[in-house]
Design an enzyme around this catalytic site. Structure first.
Site, short mmCIF file in Angstrom:
data_model
loop_
_atom_site.label_atom_id
_atom_site.label_comp_id
_atom_site.label_asym_id
_atom_site.label_seq_id
_atom_site.Cartn_x
_atom_site.Cartn_y
_atom_site.Cartn_z
N SER A 126 -0.09 6.03 -12.92
CA SER A 126 -0.81 5.58 -14.11
C SER A 126 -1.95 4.62 -13.79
O SER A 126 -2.77 4.32 -14.63
CB SER A 126 0.17 4.89 -15.08
OG SER A 126 0.62 3.68 -14.55
N LYS A 163 0.19 -2.56 -15.40
CA LYS A 163 -0.81 -2.11 -16.39
C LYS A 163 -1.89 -3.16 -16.54
O LYS A 163 -1.73 -4.31 -16.16
CB LYS A 163 -0.13 -1.91 -17.76
CG LYS A 163 0.84 -0.74 -17.83
CD LYS A 163 0.11 0.58 -17.94
CE LYS A 163 1.11 1.74 -18.06
NZ LYS A 163 1.90 1.92 -16.80
#
Lengths: 207, 207
Positions: A126, A163
DNA sequence: CCGTCCGGTAAACATATGTATAGAACATCG
DNA sequence: CGATGTTCTATACATATGTTTACCGGACGG
């Protein structure tokens, strides 16, 4: 790797112990003295064998030119300026539990300043847009908040993810760096998400 | 801690570099040889001073009995398990020239074993597709050949670049990992290109 | 101009240290 | 039993390596 006899292990252990204390290897006669032997030959025989079996490397003829080979993490080299490598966190496991520690890795001591830093192995793709790949190790400095848009390790429920962090008036958004993933949005103040720390470095071994 | 002269610093740096490669300290005569001196006295004087100033510890009279103490005053990096950081290579400068060394950085000790490894700072964005960004440090293990498709540091004329390496019957191709750059093709055997080593790790600090 | 570092040459010297030769006591195993 | 391997003694030997003495030239500040 060939098994060692008790006696051979004693010699290897002493060499390790000595190096850990002095940061340079012992001479043959120092080893001899430690074991109370009356001849250097016995020591040399043992070292020869440890070299032959691959537990030691040696520069022939040179003084104190022994090098430990292999990975016995018990007493090996004194671990200085190292930081634990925490594996991919299993659900429910506290992040820094002893059982999770896979290894200890060095960091430039300019970064060591903060106590409690640790490495975390990245799973998933990701963050490829930020050049953080699956399997990379991210160095995490624990802190409860991060700045707008910084890359952070965030705990969501029982899982930890890497993230980009954004805070708005009423919510927190966690952005991936991969178009295939959508942002994770959480109401602010919700108990489920907590910033674990900030990613301050990335380390990757190739092959 | 007292400041060091340039020369003293060079000696300290070499001792660190040597230990990083061998895991035991150099002898005075090995240091002498490295600097091309004709007398051991010069070396001894420097070591005496480094000991006096607290940069080294020593077991008097014993061979190779040097111990690095504390942190590097200039960079703050730990003195053990380090590898030199060679800057972005200037044209015409030999890759490992003393003058190019900017810093010393730690590596996981599993990687330290190979003597001569060094870090190189990446300039340009030609390898972003392999998640190697401008400013990243690549850890280079010197070797004359690499396997098909491995990421290597290659010297072309006077410049060093990081590229994916391919060898065909009659030529060598160096591929970027960025569509904006075209492969560099060299006739095999041409003197201008030489593989410096293989990239075994990537390190990046954020912010 | 003088004293004081810094950095070095040259030549020994002293010893720390790896290596070799010859063999012995003792266990293990086929 | 005989062969083999481990561990060790005893005694040298060769050399790797730290240490020392005497001296030189240049840079630098007072």
């Amino acid at each position: 790797m060939k098994e060692l006899t008790d006696r051979q292990r004693q010699f290897l252990d002493f060499i390790r112990y000595y190096i850990a204390g002095h940061s340079f290897p012992p001479s043959i006669r120092e080893i001899q003295a430690h074991f109370g032997l009356r001849s250097t030959k016995g020591v040399k025989d043992h070292i020869d064998r440890l070299v032959e079996y691959g537990y030691l490397r040696r520069m022939d003829g040179a003084a104190r030119a022994l090098e430990l080979v292999g990975e016995d993490p018990l007493t090996g080299t004194p671990m200085k300026d190292v930081v634990p490598l925490v594996g991919t966190v299993a659900a429910g496991m506290p992040l820094l539990a002893e059982e999770n520690i896979e290894d200890y890795l060095p960091v430039p001591s300019g970064l060591t300043r903060t106590e409690g830093m640790f490495y975390l192995r990245v799973s998933g793709d990701s963050m490829t847009g930020a050049a953080i790949l699956e399997g990379d190790l991210v160095l995490v400095r624990p802190q409860p908040f991060v700045e707008q848009g910084e890359i952070a390790v965030v705990r969501i429920g029982d899982e930890a993810t890497v993230k980009r962090f954004f805070r708005h008036e009423d919510r927190v958004e966690l952005h991936s760096e991969n178009p295939r993933y959508r942002p994770i949005v959480c109401r602010d103040g919700s108990e489920e998400t907590r910033v674990v720390g900030k990613v301050v470095a990335v380390y990757r071994e190739l092959e």
